[in-house]
Motif scaffolding. Structure first.
Motif, PDB file in Angstrom:
ATOM      1  N   GLU A 146     -27.224 -46.866  34.281  1.00 17.26           N
ATOM      2  CA  GLU A 146     -27.723 -47.750  33.225  1.00 17.26           C
ATOM      3  C   GLU A 146     -29.238 -47.707  33.101  1.00 17.26           C
ATOM      4  O   GLU A 146     -29.788 -47.998  32.036  1.00 17.26           O
ATOM      5  CB  GLU A 146     -27.278 -49.188  33.479  1.00 17.26           C
ATOM      6  CG  GLU A 146     -25.841 -49.450  33.150  1.00 17.26           C
ATOM      7  CD  GLU A 146     -25.509 -50.929  33.198  1.00 17.26           C
ATOM      8  OE1 GLU A 146     -26.429 -51.757  33.045  1.00 17.26           O
ATOM      9  OE2 GLU A 146     -24.329 -51.233  33.393  1.00 17.26           O
ATOM     10  N   LEU A 180     -36.609 -55.854  22.424  1.00 19.00           N
ATOM     11  CA  LEU A 180     -35.736 -54.834  23.001  1.00 19.00           C
ATOM     12  C   LEU A 180     -36.394 -54.139  24.185  1.00 19.00           C
ATOM     13  O   LEU A 180     -35.722 -53.810  25.170  1.00 19.00           O
ATOM     14  CB  LEU A 180     -35.349 -53.807  21.942  1.00 19.00           C
ATOM     15  CG  LEU A 180     -34.218 -54.204  21.016  1.00 19.00           C
ATOM     16  CD1 LEU A 180     -34.055 -53.177  19.912  1.00 19.00           C
ATOM     17  CD2 LEU A 180     -32.928 -54.348  21.785  1.00 19.00           C
ATOM     18  N   ASN A 192     -34.759 -54.215  27.889  1.00 17.48           N
ATOM     19  CA  ASN A 192     -34.443 -52.978  28.605  1.00 17.48           C
ATOM     20  C   ASN A 192     -35.206 -52.865  29.921  1.00 17.48           C
ATOM     21  O   ASN A 192     -34.713 -52.240  30.859  1.00 17.48           O
ATOM     22  CB  ASN A 192     -34.703 -51.764  27.722  1.00 17.48           C
ATOM     23  CG  ASN A 192     -33.615 -51.560  26.706  1.00 17.48           C
ATOM     24  OD1 ASN A 192     -32.447 -51.708  27.022  1.00 17.48           O
ATOM     25  ND2 ASN A 192     -33.988 -51.231  25.492  1.00 17.48           N
ATOM     26  N   ALA A 223     -37.354 -45.489  22.770  1.00 17.96           N
ATOM     27  CA  ALA A 223     -37.021 -45.587  21.346  1.00 17.96           C
ATOM     28  C   ALA A 223     -37.669 -46.812  20.705  1.00 17.96           C
ATOM     29  O   ALA A 223     -38.195 -46.735  19.584  1.00 17.96           O
ATOM     30  CB  ALA A 223     -35.513 -45.640  21.166  1.00 17.96           C
ATOM     31  N   SER A 224     -37.667 -47.924  21.410  1.00 16.38           N
ATOM     32  CA  SER A 224     -38.291 -49.136  20.876  1.00 16.38           C
ATOM     33  C   SER A 224     -39.804 -48.972  20.758  1.00 16.38           C
ATOM     34  O   SER A 224     -40.417 -49.435  19.802  1.00 16.38           O
ATOM     35  CB  SER A 224     -37.967 -50.337  21.772  1.00 16.38           C
ATOM     36  OG  SER A 224     -36.592 -50.581  21.780  1.00 16.38           O
ATOM     37  N   VAL A 236     -30.206 -45.235  30.448  1.00 19.75           N
ATOM     38  CA  VAL A 236     -29.999 -45.781  29.101  1.00 19.75           C
ATOM     39  C   VAL A 236     -31.110 -46.772  28.764  1.00 19.75           C
ATOM     40  O   VAL A 236     -31.636 -46.777  27.647  1.00 19.75           O
ATOM     41  CB  VAL A 236     -28.611 -46.440  29.002  1.00 19.75           C
ATOM     42  CG1 VAL A 236     -28.430 -47.118  27.657  1.00 19.75           C
ATOM     43  CG2 VAL A 236     -27.516 -45.420  29.234  1.00 19.75           C
ATOM     44  N   ALA A 237     -31.480 -47.599  29.733  1.00 18.91           N
ATOM     45  CA  ALA A 237     -32.560 -48.568  29.510  1.00 18.91           C
ATOM     46  C   ALA A 237     -33.884 -47.853  29.253  1.00 18.91           C
ATOM     47  O   ALA A 237     -34.661 -48.262  28.386  1.00 18.91           O
ATOM     48  CB  ALA A 237     -32.683 -49.498  30.703  1.00 18.91           C
ATOM     49  N   ILE A 282     -34.304 -44.872  27.952  1.00 23.01           N
ATOM     50  CA  ILE A 282     -34.226 -44.297  26.601  1.00 23.01           C
ATOM     51  C   ILE A 282     -34.422 -45.396  25.559  1.00 23.01           C
ATOM     52  O   ILE A 282     -35.107 -45.198  24.546  1.00 23.01           O
ATOM     53  CB  ILE A 282     -32.886 -43.562  26.400  1.00 23.01           C
ATOM     54  CG1 ILE A 282     -32.837 -42.322  27.272  1.00 23.01           C
ATOM     55  CG2 ILE A 282     -32.664 -43.199  24.939  1.00 23.01           C
ATOM     56  CD1 ILE A 282     -31.486 -41.672  27.367  1.00 23.01           C
ATOM     57  N   GLY A 283     -33.851 -46.571  25.801  1.00 23.96           N
ATOM     58  CA  GLY A 283     -34.037 -47.707  24.891  1.00 23.96           C
ATOM     59  C   GLY A 283     -35.482 -48.151  24.813  1.00 23.96           C
ATOM     60  O   GLY A 283     -35.983 -48.501  23.745  1.00 23.96           O
ATOM     61  N   ILE A 284     -36.174 -48.142  25.957  1.00 24.80           N
ATOM     62  CA  ILE A 284     -37.594 -48.502  25.975  1.00 24.80           C
ATOM     63  C   ILE A 284     -38.397 -47.494  25.169  1.00 24.80           C
ATOM     64  O   ILE A 284     -39.261 -47.872  24.363  1.00 24.80           O
ATOM     65  CB  ILE A 284     -38.102 -48.598  27.428  1.00 24.80           C
ATOM     66  CG1 ILE A 284     -37.487 -49.806  28.125  1.00 24.80           C
ATOM     67  CG2 ILE A 284     -39.621 -48.664  27.478  1.00 24.80           C
ATOM     68  CD1 ILE A 284     -37.715 -49.835  29.618  1.00 24.80           C
TER      69      ILE A 284
END
Length: 66
Positions: free
Chosen positions: A32, A15, A19, A42-43, A35-36, A38-40
């Motif tokens: 975007e 993930l 991202n 969180a992962s 969002v990417a 934040i995804g990084i």
């Protein structure tokens, strides 16, 4: 349990890599890319939690051997 945590760590790293491909390095906090990002984050947190869990299980096993 070790195989399960290894699979989860692998998925979290996948993930992160996914991202990173979505990031726009010119505007990292717009659209975007935000969002990417934040995804990084969180992962990365998930990987750290899983590694802490694995270390705690190892400590638990060593204390139960005594």
């Amino acid at each position: 349990m070790k195989i399960f945590t290894n699979i989860l760590v692998f998925l979290a790293v996948a993930l992160i890599l996914f991202n990173v491909t979505l990031l726009d390095f010119r505007n990292p906090f717009q659209g975007e890319s935000a969002v990417a990002f934040i995804g990084i984050a969180a992962s990365f947190c998930a990987v750290m939690i899983l590694l802490i869990f694995r270390i705690s299980k190892r400590i638990e096993e060593k204390t139960n051997e005594k």
